[in-house]
Design a protein around this motif. Structure first.
Motif, PDB file in Angstrom:
ATOM      1  N   ALA A  22       0.849  -1.185   0.000  1.00  0.00           N
ATOM      2  CA  ALA A  22       0.000   0.000   0.000  1.00  0.00           C
ATOM      3  C   ALA A  22       0.883   1.232   0.000  1.00  0.00           C
ATOM      4  O   ALA A  22       1.764   1.371   0.855  1.00  0.00           O
ATOM      5  CB  ALA A  22      -0.913  -0.011   1.222  1.00  0.00           C
ATOM      6  N   VAL A  23       0.640   2.115  -0.938  1.00  0.00           N
ATOM      7  CA  VAL A  23       1.482   3.301  -1.114  1.00  0.00           C
ATOM      8  C   VAL A  23       0.681   4.545  -0.757  1.00  0.00           C
ATOM      9  O   VAL A  23      -0.450   4.727  -1.220  1.00  0.00           O
ATOM     10  CB  VAL A  23       1.975   3.408  -2.571  1.00  0.00           C
ATOM     11  N   SER A  24       1.256   5.403   0.054  1.00  0.00           N
ATOM     12  CA  SER A  24       0.611   6.669   0.373  1.00  0.00           C
ATOM     13  C   SER A  24       1.621   7.786   0.192  1.00  0.00           C
ATOM     14  O   SER A  24       2.823   7.599   0.357  1.00  0.00           O
ATOM     15  CB  SER A  24       0.055   6.661   1.797  1.00  0.00           C
ATOM     16  N   GLY A  25       1.103   8.960  -0.146  1.00  0.00           N
ATOM     17  CA  GLY A  25       1.965  10.100  -0.406  1.00  0.00           C
ATOM     18  C   GLY A  25       1.651  10.704  -1.760  1.00  0.00           C
ATOM     19  O   GLY A  25       0.776  10.238  -2.476  1.00  0.00           O
ATOM     20  N   ARG A  26       2.367  11.703  -2.110  1.00  0.00           N
ATOM     21  CA  ARG A  26       2.130  12.395  -3.370  1.00  0.00           C
ATOM     22  C   ARG A  26       2.619  11.547  -4.534  1.00  0.00           C
ATOM     23  O   ARG A  26       3.758  11.082  -4.527  1.00  0.00           O
ATOM     24  CB  ARG A  26       2.833  13.749  -3.385  1.00  0.00           C
ATOM     25  N   THR A  27       1.773  11.352  -5.521  1.00  0.00           N
ATOM     26  CA  THR A  27       2.173  10.568  -6.691  1.00  0.00           C
ATOM     27  C   THR A  27       3.289  11.254  -7.455  1.00  0.00           C
ATOM     28  O   THR A  27       4.011  10.604  -8.215  1.00  0.00           O
ATOM     29  CB  THR A  27       0.969  10.336  -7.619  1.00  0.00           C
ATOM     30  N   TYR A  30       6.937   9.712  -6.752  1.00  0.00           N
ATOM     31  CA  TYR A  30       7.454   8.415  -7.145  1.00  0.00           C
ATOM     32  C   TYR A  30       6.950   8.069  -8.537  1.00  0.00           C
ATOM     33  O   TYR A  30       5.860   8.452  -8.937  1.00  0.00           O
ATOM     34  CB  TYR A  30       7.071   7.321  -6.144  1.00  0.00           C
ATOM     35  N   THR A  31       7.776   7.325  -9.254  1.00  0.00           N
ATOM     36  CA  THR A  31       7.391   6.842 -10.570  1.00  0.00           C
ATOM     37  C   THR A  31       7.487   5.326 -10.667  1.00  0.00           C
ATOM     38  O   THR A  31       6.918   4.731 -11.566  1.00  0.00           O
ATOM     39  CB  THR A  31       8.283   7.447 -11.666  1.00  0.00           C
ATOM     40  N   VAL A  32       8.222   4.735  -9.734  1.00  0.00           N
ATOM     41  CA  VAL A  32       8.460   3.289  -9.768  1.00  0.00           C
ATOM     42  C   VAL A  32       8.257   2.713  -8.371  1.00  0.00           C
ATOM     43  O   VAL A  32       8.701   3.297  -7.373  1.00  0.00           O
ATOM     44  CB  VAL A  32       9.891   2.971 -10.245  1.00  0.00           C
ATOM     45  N   ILE A  33       7.598   1.581  -8.316  1.00  0.00           N
ATOM     46  CA  ILE A  33       7.524   0.787  -7.091  1.00  0.00           C
ATOM     47  C   ILE A  33       8.230  -0.539  -7.363  1.00  0.00           C
ATOM     48  O   ILE A  33       7.944  -1.202  -8.358  1.00  0.00           O
ATOM     49  CB  ILE A  33       6.075   0.515  -6.654  1.00  0.00           C
ATOM     50  N   GLY A  34       9.139  -0.883  -6.490  1.00  0.00           N
ATOM     51  CA  GLY A  34       9.894  -2.112  -6.668  1.00  0.00           C
ATOM     52  C   GLY A  34       9.713  -3.062  -5.491  1.00  0.00           C
ATOM     53  O   GLY A  34       9.361  -2.644  -4.391  1.00  0.00           O
ATOM     54  N   SER A  70       1.956  -6.150 -10.377  1.00  0.00           N
ATOM     55  CA  SER A  70       0.862  -5.377 -10.959  1.00  0.00           C
ATOM     56  C   SER A  70       0.510  -4.241 -10.006  1.00  0.00           C
ATOM     57  O   SER A  70       0.983  -4.207  -8.867  1.00  0.00           O
ATOM     58  CB  SER A  70      -0.360  -6.271 -11.195  1.00  0.00           C
ATOM     59  N   ARG A  71      -0.284  -3.310 -10.485  1.00  0.00           N
ATOM     60  CA  ARG A  71      -0.700  -2.223  -9.598  1.00  0.00           C
ATOM     61  C   ARG A  71      -2.149  -1.878  -9.837  1.00  0.00           C
ATOM     62  O   ARG A  71      -2.684  -2.066 -10.920  1.00  0.00           O
ATOM     63  CB  ARG A  71       0.190  -0.973  -9.760  1.00  0.00           C
ATOM     64  N   ASP A  72      -2.771  -1.380  -8.781  1.00  0.00           N
ATOM     65  CA  ASP A  72      -4.148  -0.903  -8.827  1.00  0.00           C
ATOM     66  C   ASP A  72      -4.094   0.565  -8.437  1.00  0.00           C
ATOM     67  O   ASP A  72      -3.975   0.895  -7.252  1.00  0.00           O
ATOM     68  CB  ASP A  72      -5.022  -1.715  -7.864  1.00  0.00           C
ATOM     69  N   VAL A  78       0.361  -1.917  -4.962  1.00  0.00           N
ATOM     70  CA  VAL A  78       1.127  -2.751  -5.891  1.00  0.00           C
ATOM     71  C   VAL A  78       1.129  -4.171  -5.345  1.00  0.00           C
ATOM     72  O   VAL A  78       1.280  -4.381  -4.141  1.00  0.00           O
ATOM     73  CB  VAL A  78       2.556  -2.219  -6.047  1.00  0.00           C
ATOM     74  N   TYR A  79       0.964  -5.120  -6.245  1.00  0.00           N
ATOM     75  CA  TYR A  79       0.899  -6.524  -5.854  1.00  0.00           C
ATOM     76  C   TYR A  79       2.077  -7.294  -6.433  1.00  0.00           C
ATOM     77  O   TYR A  79       2.583  -6.957  -7.502  1.00  0.00           O
ATOM     78  CB  TYR A  79      -0.403  -7.162  -6.341  1.00  0.00           C
TER      79      TYR A  79
END
Length: 123
Positions: A22-27, A30-34, A70-72, A78-79
């Motif tokens: 689960a990601v929180s904060g200003r989009t 960030y551009t990438v989740i790893g 994947s991401r929602d 992100v899963y």
């Protein structure tokens, strides 16, 4: 940016798990989740990454075909779907975020990290 990893647990070899981040904060931050993992006595290693905007993904070669990232966007999550798990997949799995072009397979380019979730695969 704050990241919260969950979904780890104990599973038998050949089984599956789905991890969530689960990601929180200003989009804009960030551009990438790893996803990375770290087994006892080993260095942290790259698993997979996804670009938040496009959904394009990158994987470590050894995990292609077994793991899917994947991401929602609606859920800011992100899963990491992990299938056909092996005992060597046992590790603490971390999600992390970075801002920049490309994906990033080095942990040093990621600015923010979640707390990790334990995955244990038994034989």
């Amino acid at each position: 940016v704050q990241l919260q990893a969950s979904g780890g647990g104990l599973v038998q070899a050949g089984g599956s798990l789905r991890l969530s981040c689960a990601v929180s904060g200003r989009t804009e931050d960030y551009t990438v989740i790893g996803w990375f993992r770290q087994a006892p006595g080993k260095e942290r290693e790259f698993v997979a990454a996804i670009r938040w905007g496009s959904g394009n993904a990158d994987y470590t070669d050894s995990m292609k075909g077994r793991f899917t990232i994947s991401r929602d966007n609606a859920k800011d999550t992100v899963y990491l779907q992990m299938n056909n798990l092996k005992t060597e997949d046992t590790a603490v799995y971390y999600c992390a975020s970075r801002y920049g072009a490309g994906f990033g397979s080095s942990s040093g380019v990621y600015a923010y990290w979640g707390q990790g979730t334990q995955v244990t695969v038994s034989s």
